[in-house]
Design a protein around this motif. Structure first.
Motif, PDB file in Angstrom:
ATOM      1  N   PRO A 149       0.811  -1.232   0.000  1.00  0.00           N
ATOM      2  CA  PRO A 149       0.000   0.000   0.000  1.00  0.00           C
ATOM      3  C   PRO A 149       0.842   1.280   0.000  1.00  0.00           C
ATOM      4  O   PRO A 149       0.521   2.234  -0.709  1.00  0.00           O
ATOM      5  CB  PRO A 149      -0.829  -0.118   1.279  1.00  0.00           C
ATOM      6  N   ILE A 194       2.409   1.685  -3.497  1.00  0.00           N
ATOM      7  CA  ILE A 194       1.412   2.100  -4.493  1.00  0.00           C
ATOM      8  C   ILE A 194       1.094   3.578  -4.331  1.00  0.00           C
ATOM      9  O   ILE A 194       0.966   4.307  -5.318  1.00  0.00           O
ATOM     10  CB  ILE A 194       0.140   1.226  -4.396  1.00  0.00           C
ATOM     11  N   ALA A 195       0.991   4.047  -3.089  1.00  0.00           N
ATOM     12  CA  ALA A 195       0.753   5.475  -2.854  1.00  0.00           C
ATOM     13  C   ALA A 195       1.910   6.305  -3.411  1.00  0.00           C
ATOM     14  O   ALA A 195       1.701   7.370  -4.013  1.00  0.00           O
ATOM     15  CB  ALA A 195       0.562   5.744  -1.365  1.00  0.00           C
ATOM     16  N   VAL A 214       1.597   6.467  -7.190  1.00  0.00           N
ATOM     17  CA  VAL A 214       0.586   7.448  -7.598  1.00  0.00           C
ATOM     18  C   VAL A 214       1.202   8.846  -7.630  1.00  0.00           C
ATOM     19  O   VAL A 214       1.015   9.602  -8.597  1.00  0.00           O
ATOM     20  CB  VAL A 214      -0.639   7.407  -6.644  1.00  0.00           C
ATOM     21  N   THR A 246      -2.685   2.908 -12.230  1.00  0.00           N
ATOM     22  CA  THR A 246      -2.151   3.139 -10.887  1.00  0.00           C
ATOM     23  C   THR A 246      -3.262   3.549  -9.928  1.00  0.00           C
ATOM     24  O   THR A 246      -3.333   3.057  -8.795  1.00  0.00           O
ATOM     25  CB  THR A 246      -1.056   4.220 -10.932  1.00  0.00           C
ATOM     26  N   TRP A 257      -5.369   0.546  -9.051  1.00  0.00           N
ATOM     27  CA  TRP A 257      -4.646  -0.320  -8.120  1.00  0.00           C
ATOM     28  C   TRP A 257      -4.678   0.267  -6.716  1.00  0.00           C
ATOM     29  O   TRP A 257      -4.881  -0.436  -5.733  1.00  0.00           O
ATOM     30  CB  TRP A 257      -3.214  -0.484  -8.608  1.00  0.00           C
ATOM     31  N   HIS A 258      -4.536   1.591  -6.632  1.00  0.00           N
ATOM     32  CA  HIS A 258      -4.571   2.283  -5.336  1.00  0.00           C
ATOM     33  C   HIS A 258      -5.957   2.169  -4.702  1.00  0.00           C
ATOM     34  O   HIS A 258      -6.077   1.883  -3.506  1.00  0.00           O
ATOM     35  CB  HIS A 258      -4.174   3.744  -5.542  1.00  0.00           C
ATOM     36  N   ARG A 259      -6.995   2.377  -5.474  1.00  0.00           N
ATOM     37  CA  ARG A 259      -8.368   2.260  -4.943  1.00  0.00           C
ATOM     38  C   ARG A 259      -8.667   0.825  -4.514  1.00  0.00           C
ATOM     39  O   ARG A 259      -9.333   0.602  -3.504  1.00  0.00           O
ATOM     40  CB  ARG A 259      -9.386   2.725  -5.985  1.00  0.00           C
ATOM     41  N   GLN A 279      -6.569  -1.303  -3.322  1.00  0.00           N
ATOM     42  CA  GLN A 279      -5.885  -1.542  -2.050  1.00  0.00           C
ATOM     43  C   GLN A 279      -6.618  -0.896  -0.885  1.00  0.00           C
ATOM     44  O   GLN A 279      -6.654  -1.432   0.204  1.00  0.00           O
ATOM     45  CB  GLN A 279      -4.455  -0.986  -2.103  1.00  0.00           C
ATOM     46  N   GLN A 280      -7.200   0.274  -1.120  1.00  0.00           N
ATOM     47  CA  GLN A 280      -7.877   0.997  -0.051  1.00  0.00           C
ATOM     48  C   GLN A 280      -9.283   0.476   0.222  1.00  0.00           C
ATOM     49  O   GLN A 280      -9.735   0.500   1.343  1.00  0.00           O
ATOM     50  CB  GLN A 280      -7.947   2.480  -0.386  1.00  0.00           C
TER      51      GLN A 280
END
Length: 144
Positions: free
Chosen positions: A60, A63-64, A67, A106, A109-111, A113-114
């Motif tokens: 996480p 990935i942040a 972004v 990206t 992928w970030h969303r 994970q969250q």
């Protein structure tokens, strides 16, 4: 030992190579200052994509970071367009489209994970088995 890279990492590498080729064709005024900065940012994006893919324990956070790096790359591309550093608008447009596609992947992928979605996600986190849901064909409580 062979492995295949995920599409997001392949796209980051392809964008890096395209930026390298574009900067090589910049005129002298932009090649060594702006071009070097653009190339360095493209390398940071590619390295961040590899880190996010490989380091599952800290994924996480990686990935942040990815972004942020992609957003910074897109900003630099826009500045390059305003500076007229690119040989043509088509050259800029191709890079901008690739960077935009990378940004979409990206962000997704970030969303993901969250906000994980799916029937079993809540139970996977707590270590329990998922509840068996009944369908219209099988009423709850009836074993086939």
């Amino acid at each position: 030992m062979s492995f295949s890279l995920p599409p997001i990492v392949k796209l980051a590498e392809t964008l890096l190579l395209d930026i390298e080729r574009a900067v090589a064709r910049f005129n002298r005024a932009h090649r060594y200052a702006f071009g070097a900065d653009l190339r360095a940012q493209a390398y940071r994006v590619t390295l961040a994509a590899h880190e996010a893919w490989r380091d599952r324990a800290h994924q996480p956070q990686h990935i942040a970071q990815l972004v942020r790096e992609v957003d910074s790359l897109k900003l630099r591309l826009q500045i390059g367009s305003r500076l007229r550093a690119f040989n043509s608008f088509g050259q800029f447009e191709g890079l901008a489209r690739s960077a935009s596609a990378l940004g979409r992947q990206t962000g997704a992928w970030h969303r993901q994970q969250q906000h994980p979605k799916g029937q079993n996600d809540r139970h996977r986190i707590s270590g329990q088995r998922a509840q068996i849901l009944s369908s219209h064909a099988t009423p709850a409580g009836v074993n086939p």
